[in-house]
Motif scaffolding. Structure first.
Motif, PDB file in Angstrom:
ATOM      1  N   TRP A  34       0.804  -1.216   0.000  1.00 26.15           N
ATOM      2  CA  TRP A  34       0.000   0.000   0.000  1.00 26.15           C
ATOM      3  C   TRP A  34       0.837   1.266   0.000  1.00 26.15           C
ATOM      4  CZ3 TRP A  34      -4.696  -0.219  -1.559  1.00 26.15           C
ATOM      5  CH2 TRP A  34      -5.421  -1.398  -1.403  1.00 26.15           C
ATOM      6  N   LEU A  35       1.946   1.272   0.685  1.00 25.02           N
ATOM      7  CA  LEU A  35       2.742   2.491   0.768  1.00 25.02           C
ATOM      8  C   LEU A  35       3.206   2.968  -0.605  1.00 25.02           C
ATOM      9  CD1 LEU A  35       3.551   4.420   2.956  1.00 25.02           C
ATOM     10  CD2 LEU A  35       5.616   3.109   3.297  1.00 25.02           C
ATOM     11  N   PRO A  36       3.770   2.102  -1.443  1.00 20.68           N
ATOM     12  CA  PRO A  36       4.152   2.566  -2.787  1.00 20.68           C
ATOM     13  C   PRO A  36       2.944   3.037  -3.607  1.00 20.68           C
ATOM     14  CG  PRO A  36       5.208   0.478  -2.291  1.00 20.68           C
ATOM     15  CD  PRO A  36       4.216   0.738  -1.208  1.00 20.68           C
ATOM     16  N   THR A  37       1.801   2.387  -3.414  1.00 22.43           N
ATOM     17  CA  THR A  37       0.594   2.797  -4.113  1.00 22.43           C
ATOM     18  C   THR A  37       0.188   4.202  -3.685  1.00 22.43           C
ATOM     19  OG1 THR A  37      -0.145   0.511  -4.272  1.00 22.43           O
ATOM     20  CG2 THR A  37      -1.824   2.206  -4.551  1.00 22.43           C
ATOM     21  N   LEU A  38       0.216   4.459  -2.380  1.00 22.76           N
ATOM     22  CA  LEU A  38      -0.126   5.792  -1.879  1.00 22.76           C
ATOM     23  C   LEU A  38       0.860   6.847  -2.378  1.00 22.76           C
ATOM     24  CD1 LEU A  38      -1.153   4.860   1.767  1.00 22.76           C
ATOM     25  CD2 LEU A  38      -2.665   5.436  -0.145  1.00 22.76           C
ATOM     26  N   GLN A  39       2.134   6.489  -2.453  1.00 20.59           N
ATOM     27  CA  GLN A  39       3.127   7.416  -2.984  1.00 20.59           C
ATOM     28  C   GLN A  39       2.857   7.692  -4.460  1.00 20.59           C
ATOM     29  OE1 GLN A  39       6.557   5.164  -1.102  1.00 20.59           O
ATOM     30  NE2 GLN A  39       7.399   7.226  -1.204  1.00 20.59           N
ATOM     31  N   GLY A  40       2.472   6.671  -5.204  1.00 17.40           N
ATOM     32  CA  GLY A  40       2.154   6.847  -6.614  1.00 17.40           C
ATOM     33  C   GLY A  40       0.955   7.756  -6.806  1.00 17.40           C
ATOM     34  N   ILE A  41      -0.059   7.577  -5.967  1.00 14.57           N
ATOM     35  CA  ILE A  41      -1.245   8.445  -6.028  1.00 14.57           C
ATOM     36  C   ILE A  41      -0.849   9.892  -5.777  1.00 14.57           C
ATOM     37  CG2 ILE A  41      -3.409   9.015  -4.840  1.00 14.57           C
ATOM     38  CD1 ILE A  41      -3.745   5.939  -4.416  1.00 14.57           C
ATOM     39  N   GLU A  42      -0.013  10.102  -4.764  1.00 17.38           N
ATOM     40  CA  GLU A  42       0.437  11.463  -4.442  1.00 17.38           C
ATOM     41  C   GLU A  42       1.243  12.061  -5.596  1.00 17.38           C
ATOM     42  OE1 GLU A  42       0.444  14.892  -2.224  1.00 17.38           O
ATOM     43  OE2 GLU A  42      -0.684  13.050  -1.850  1.00 17.38           O
ATOM     44  N   ALA A  43       2.055  11.242  -6.257  1.00 15.25           N
ATOM     45  CA  ALA A  43       2.843  11.722  -7.396  1.00 15.25           C
ATOM     46  C   ALA A  43       1.926  12.160  -8.537  1.00 15.25           C
ATOM     47  CB  ALA A  43       3.801  10.634  -7.867  1.00 15.25           C
ATOM     48  N   VAL A  44       0.888  11.377  -8.801  1.00 12.45           N
ATOM     49  CA  VAL A  44      -0.070  11.740  -9.850  1.00 12.45           C
ATOM     50  C   VAL A  44      -0.779  13.039  -9.481  1.00 12.45           C
ATOM     51  CG1 VAL A  44      -2.208  11.050 -11.011  1.00 12.45           C
ATOM     52  CG2 VAL A  44      -0.359   9.388 -10.701  1.00 12.45           C
ATOM     53  N   LYS A  45      -1.194  13.173  -8.212  1.00 17.08           N
ATOM     54  CA  LYS A  45      -1.838  14.415  -7.765  1.00 17.08           C
ATOM     55  C   LYS A  45      -0.903  15.607  -7.971  1.00 17.08           C
ATOM     56  CE  LYS A  45      -4.830  12.551  -4.132  1.00 17.08           C
ATOM     57  NZ  LYS A  45      -5.029  12.525  -2.659  1.00 17.08           N
ATOM     58  N   ALA A  46       0.371  15.424  -7.635  1.00 22.65           N
ATOM     59  CA  ALA A  46       1.342  16.513  -7.784  1.00 22.65           C
ATOM     60  C   ALA A  46       1.466  16.934  -9.246  1.00 22.65           C
ATOM     61  CB  ALA A  46       2.703  16.086  -7.226  1.00 22.65           C
ATOM     62  N   VAL A  47       1.476  15.969 -10.158  1.00 20.47           N
ATOM     63  CA  VAL A  47       1.566  16.281 -11.588  1.00 20.47           C
ATOM     64  C   VAL A  47       0.309  17.009 -12.053  1.00 20.47           C
ATOM     65  CG1 VAL A  47       1.633  15.268 -13.904  1.00 20.47           C
ATOM     66  CG2 VAL A  47       3.186  14.427 -12.142  1.00 20.47           C
ATOM     67  N   LEU A  48      -0.855  16.524 -11.635  1.00 19.74           N
ATOM     68  CA  LEU A  48      -2.114  17.141 -12.058  1.00 19.74           C
ATOM     69  C   LEU A  48      -2.286  18.555 -11.509  1.00 19.74           C
ATOM     70  CD1 LEU A  48      -4.532  14.084 -11.742  1.00 19.74           C
ATOM     71  CD2 LEU A  48      -3.581  15.090 -13.850  1.00 19.74           C
ATOM     72  N   GLU A  49      -1.713  18.815 -10.337  1.00 17.93           N
ATOM     73  CA  GLU A  49      -1.829  20.141  -9.716  1.00 17.93           C
ATOM     74  C   GLU A  49      -0.718  21.095 -10.149  1.00 17.93           C
ATOM     75  OE1 GLU A  49      -1.805  19.308  -5.530  1.00 17.93           O
ATOM     76  OE2 GLU A  49      -3.697  18.183  -5.631  1.00 17.93           O
TER      77      GLU A  49
END
Length: 131
Positions: A34-49
């Motif tokens: 789960w931790l890498p998945t959560l980091q990946g989600i945060e990375a996508v959010k950072a790109v979108l923002e």
């Protein structure tokens, strides 16, 4: 290719099982999946923002929370830690790290150093004891 051309016996191995030496506990399942998945989600959010003025981020974990750190700040911190280590200022190097690093370091030191039986002096015997 290994089997057909070189005649080698090869097999697919789930590396996690080999590394752990057995089935993972619940904590490892969460941490490793789960931790890498959560980091990946945060990375996508950072790109979108992101905007043209937004810095590039390093997505990490600090005190069990997913965090964004500006990449140049993360690089500078890494260099500062490396400089402290080069200067043999290990207290500063550890202080610059996440508190979890110190816990991991203490755990490593505890399990890596030879066990020395603790000895007690007479002054440290509990007053409740008769001898």
């Amino acid at each position: 290719v290994l089997t057909e051309r070189l005649g080698l016996d090869s097999r697919v191995t789930t590396l996690g099982h080999i590394q752990r030496g057995g089935r993972p506990c619940a904590f490892h399942r969460i941490l490793l999946n789960w931790l890498p998945t959560l980091q990946g989600i945060e990375a996508v959010k950072a790109v979108l923002e992101a905007t043209p003025d937004t810095p590039s981020y390093m997505i990490g974990v600090r005190e069990n929370k997913i965090t964004r750190v500006p990449l140049m700040e993360a690089v500078e911190m890494t260099r500062t830690v490396a400089d402290a280590i080069a200067a043999k200022n290990f207290a500063k190097a550890v202080a610059l790290r996440d508190p979890e690093f110190l816990q991991s370091l203490e755990g490593f030191m505890t399990t890596s150093l030879p066990y020395k039986e603790k000895t007690f002096s007479e002054e440290k015997v509990s007053p409740l004891c008769d001898g």
